[in-house]
Design a protein around this motif. Structure first.
Motif, short mmCIF file in Angstrom:
data_model
loop_
_atom_site.label_atom_id
_atom_site.label_comp_id
_atom_site.label_asym_id
_atom_site.label_seq_id
_atom_site.Cartn_x
_atom_site.Cartn_y
_atom_site.Cartn_z
N THR A 89 -14.97 32.98 14.27
CA THR A 89 -13.63 32.64 13.81
C THR A 89 -12.52 33.17 14.70
O THR A 89 -11.41 32.62 14.71
CB THR A 89 -13.40 33.15 12.37
OG1 THR A 89 -13.70 34.55 12.31
CG2 THR A 89 -14.29 32.41 11.38
N THR A 90 -12.80 34.22 15.48
CA THR A 90 -11.75 34.81 16.32
C THR A 90 -12.11 34.89 17.80
O THR A 90 -11.25 35.17 18.63
CB THR A 90 -11.40 36.24 15.84
OG1 THR A 90 -12.50 37.10 16.09
CG2 THR A 90 -11.06 36.25 14.36
N GLY A 91 -13.39 34.67 18.14
CA GLY A 91 -13.81 34.79 19.53
C GLY A 91 -14.06 36.21 19.98
O GLY A 91 -14.39 36.45 21.14
N LYS A 92 -13.92 37.17 19.08
CA LYS A 92 -14.16 38.57 19.43
C LYS A 92 -14.61 39.35 18.21
O LYS A 92 -14.48 38.88 17.07
CB LYS A 92 -12.89 39.20 20.02
CG LYS A 92 -11.68 39.18 19.12
CD LYS A 92 -10.45 39.72 19.86
CE LYS A 92 -9.20 39.62 19.00
NZ LYS A 92 -8.00 40.10 19.72
N ILE A 93 -15.16 40.53 18.47
CA ILE A 93 -15.63 41.40 17.41
C ILE A 93 -14.94 42.75 17.58
O ILE A 93 -15.14 43.44 18.59
CB ILE A 93 -17.15 41.60 17.45
CG1 ILE A 93 -17.88 40.25 17.41
CG2 ILE A 93 -17.62 42.49 16.29
CD1 ILE A 93 -19.38 40.36 17.67
N TYR B 34 -14.26 46.64 21.35
CA TYR B 34 -14.39 45.24 20.95
C TYR B 34 -15.14 44.43 21.99
O TYR B 34 -15.17 44.76 23.18
CB TYR B 34 -13.01 44.61 20.69
CG TYR B 34 -12.09 44.53 21.89
CD1 TYR B 34 -12.06 43.40 22.70
CD2 TYR B 34 -11.24 45.59 22.20
CE1 TYR B 34 -11.21 43.33 23.79
CE2 TYR B 34 -10.40 45.54 23.28
CZ TYR B 34 -10.38 44.40 24.08
OH TYR B 34 -9.54 44.33 25.16
N LEU B 35 -15.80 43.39 21.50
CA LEU B 35 -16.43 42.38 22.34
C LEU B 35 -15.56 41.15 22.29
O LEU B 35 -15.22 40.67 21.20
CB LEU B 35 -17.83 42.04 21.82
CG LEU B 35 -18.90 43.13 21.88
CD1 LEU B 35 -20.14 42.68 21.14
CD2 LEU B 35 -19.24 43.45 23.32
N GLN B 36 -15.19 40.61 23.44
CA GLN B 36 -14.30 39.45 23.48
C GLN B 36 -14.94 38.36 24.33
O GLN B 36 -15.29 38.58 25.48
CB GLN B 36 -12.94 39.84 24.07
CG GLN B 36 -11.94 38.69 24.12
CD GLN B 36 -10.55 39.16 24.46
OE1 GLN B 36 -9.96 39.94 23.74
NE2 GLN B 36 -10.02 38.68 25.58
N ASN C 204 -11.37 27.99 21.27
CA ASN C 204 -12.23 27.28 20.33
C ASN C 204 -11.55 27.04 18.98
O ASN C 204 -12.21 26.68 18.01
CB ASN C 204 -13.54 28.06 20.11
CG ASN C 204 -14.37 28.14 21.37
OD1 ASN C 204 -14.05 27.50 22.37
ND2 ASN C 204 -15.41 28.94 21.35
N LYS C 205 -10.25 27.27 18.95
CA LYS C 205 -9.49 27.03 17.71
C LYS C 205 -8.89 25.63 17.77
O LYS C 205 -8.18 25.28 18.71
CB LYS C 205 -8.39 28.08 17.56
CG LYS C 205 -7.58 27.99 16.27
CD LYS C 205 -8.43 28.38 15.09
CE LYS C 205 -7.64 28.25 13.78
NZ LYS C 205 -6.54 29.22 13.68
N LEU D 255 -16.28 24.91 17.71
CA LEU D 255 -14.88 24.75 17.32
C LEU D 255 -14.68 25.27 15.91
O LEU D 255 -15.55 25.11 15.04
CB LEU D 255 -14.44 23.29 17.39
CG LEU D 255 -14.00 22.72 18.74
CD1 LEU D 255 -13.55 21.27 18.58
CD2 LEU D 255 -12.89 23.55 19.38
N ILE D 256 -13.52 25.88 15.70
CA ILE D 256 -13.18 26.42 14.39
C ILE D 256 -11.80 25.90 14.01
O ILE D 256 -10.92 25.76 14.86
CB ILE D 256 -13.19 27.97 14.43
CG1 ILE D 256 -13.36 28.55 13.03
CG2 ILE D 256 -11.99 28.53 15.13
CD1 ILE D 256 -14.78 28.76 12.64
N ALA D 257 -11.60 25.55 12.75
CA ALA D 257 -10.30 25.11 12.26
C ALA D 257 -10.08 25.70 10.88
O ALA D 257 -11.01 26.15 10.22
CB ALA D 257 -10.24 23.58 12.21
N ASN D 258 -8.80 25.71 10.46
CA ASN D 258 -8.49 26.23 9.13
C ASN D 258 -7.49 25.31 8.47
O ASN D 258 -6.42 25.02 9.03
CB ASN D 258 -7.93 27.66 9.20
CG ASN D 258 -7.99 28.36 7.86
OD1 ASN D 258 -7.28 27.95 6.93
ND2 ASN D 258 -8.79 29.39 7.75
N ILE D 259 -7.83 24.84 7.27
CA ILE D 259 -6.99 23.86 6.58
C ILE D 259 -5.69 24.46 6.09
O ILE D 259 -4.75 23.75 5.71
CB ILE D 259 -7.74 23.21 5.39
CG1 ILE D 259 -8.02 24.24 4.30
CG2 ILE D 259 -9.04 22.55 5.86
CD1 ILE D 259 -8.55 23.64 3.01
N ASN D 260 -5.60 25.80 6.07
CA ASN D 260 -4.39 26.46 5.59
C ASN D 260 -3.37 26.72 6.70
O ASN D 260 -2.25 27.16 6.43
CB ASN D 260 -4.76 27.79 4.92
CG ASN D 260 -5.65 27.58 3.70
OD1 ASN D 260 -5.46 26.65 2.93
ND2 ASN D 260 -6.65 28.45 3.53
#
Length: 355
Positions: free
Chosen positions: A136-140, A161-163, A171-172, A347-352
């Protein structure tokens, strides 16, 4: 007799009832365990370079390899623990009859097994959370604490962090208009666009994973279902009994020539601050493919009788006692590094999100 040898505990914990992790097992299954403090990860950007024609006298034309990365990562430490005190050994356990006749030693054996299983499950939840955060963010983000009080308050931590992107998380995907205002055909068109972007990158996503609120909107939308014709939405593709708790299969649909399986993911966890949080943020839609990456592990090292010992295992339990504190500790260690093979493969998307 209570088991204290680490190598025996490792064999025992492997035989415990498995905790199924959907994102971790389906998209980042277990890979190598390294006898090192570092874990090696290798990623490669998928190319679409076409082979050249060459004149017959030429042996060939070299094509440059693009986007290959190999990195040694300092693996994070996950190390929860629980105390067993003399008082706990003497207390009646939950559900135990006062006339049970069980000895403190028997209670200690049961407490060790119960605590070790609880800690093991908490470690596996962290593995799952790392995978969902990566997608969801591309990193941890990994906050390393030295004590439980700081962890609960979220203070005094060492941040690592891992990015998996360089300048911007690419990917958003952003919808052209508010998802709730779209017609069924407009929603489907957006899915087409997402699938097309991934195909252009050389990836064919096969899974659509949705948070529960997204699934509720789509799977109760009559126009959306009628577009595909209910008879053509195959609900028997994946047996529900084979999926972990909190995951449902909603059937398969054809997106831009690729048959994709839809999943609803509705799993929660209790964070260190005591707050309940969703593994997959509300409003999330993810276009993914199984085995798009893997999880590798670094060794765990600690001192025991005879000196330091290292264990190359994905999860390492330990039992230690303290005469000074008149108590024992059940500990579980893990050093996971989940990573994608290709940084651009989902790919990740968010309806909000606002368009």
């Amino acid at each position: 007799m209570i088991i204290t040898e680490t190598y025996k505990l490792i064999n025992g914990i492997k035989k415990m009832y498995p905790v199924v992790q959907f994102f971790k097992n389906r998209y980042f299954p277990d890979g190598k365990v390294y006898y090192s403090e570092k874990a090696l990860i290798e990623t490669k950007k998928k190319g679409r370079v076409i082979a050249p024609f060459v004149v017959p006298v030429v042996g060939g034309i070299a094509i440059t390899s693009e986007g290959y990365r190999a990195m040694e990562i300092d693996a994070p430490y996950i190390a929860p623990k629980k105390m067993i005190t003399a008082e706990e050994r003497e207390k009646k356990a939950f559900g135990e009859s006062p006339e049970s006749g069980r000895t403190p030693a028997q209670r200690e054996n049961e407490l060790e097994a119960e605590y070790m299983d609880d800690l093991r499950k908490s470690v596996f939840r962290r593995h799952e959370q790392m995978c969902t955060e990566l997608l969801t963010t591309g990193k941890i983000l990994m906050k390393h604490y030295s004590n439980g009080d700081d962890a609960a308050k979220g203070i005094n931590y060492s941040l690592k962090y891992l990015q998996f992107f360089e300048n911007e998380f690419g990917n958003k995907y952003n919808f052209e208009k508010r998802f709730g205002d779209m017609s069924a055909s407009e929603k489907i068109l957006e899915f087409y666009k997402m699938a097309a972007i991934l195909r252009k990158r050389g990836t064919r996503a096969t899974d659509i994973v949705m948070a529960h609120d997204v699934s509720r909107i789509l799977m109760t939308n009559k126009d959306f279902l009628e577009f595909y014709d209910l008879a053509k939405v195959d609900f028997g593709d994946i047996k529900q009994s084979e999926l972990p708790e909190g995951v449902a299969c909603n059937g398969r649909i054809n997106i831009n020539g690729v048959v994709m399986t839809m999943f609803t993911y509705d799993e929660y966890y209790e964070d260190l601050d005591g707050q309940e949080k969703a593994m997959l943020p509300a409003g999330t839609i993810a276009f993914l493919q199984p085995k798009m990456g893997e999880t590798v592990y670094a060794q765990v090292t600690f001192y025991s009788k005879g000196g330091f010992k290292s264990y190359a295992e994905k999860i390492v339990p330990r039992f230690v006692g303290s005469e000074r504190d008149n108590a024992a500790e059940v500990q579980v260690f893990s050093r996971p590094v989940p990573y994608p093979y290709d940084w651009d493969s989902w790919l990740i998307a968010n309806i909000n999100d606002e368009p």
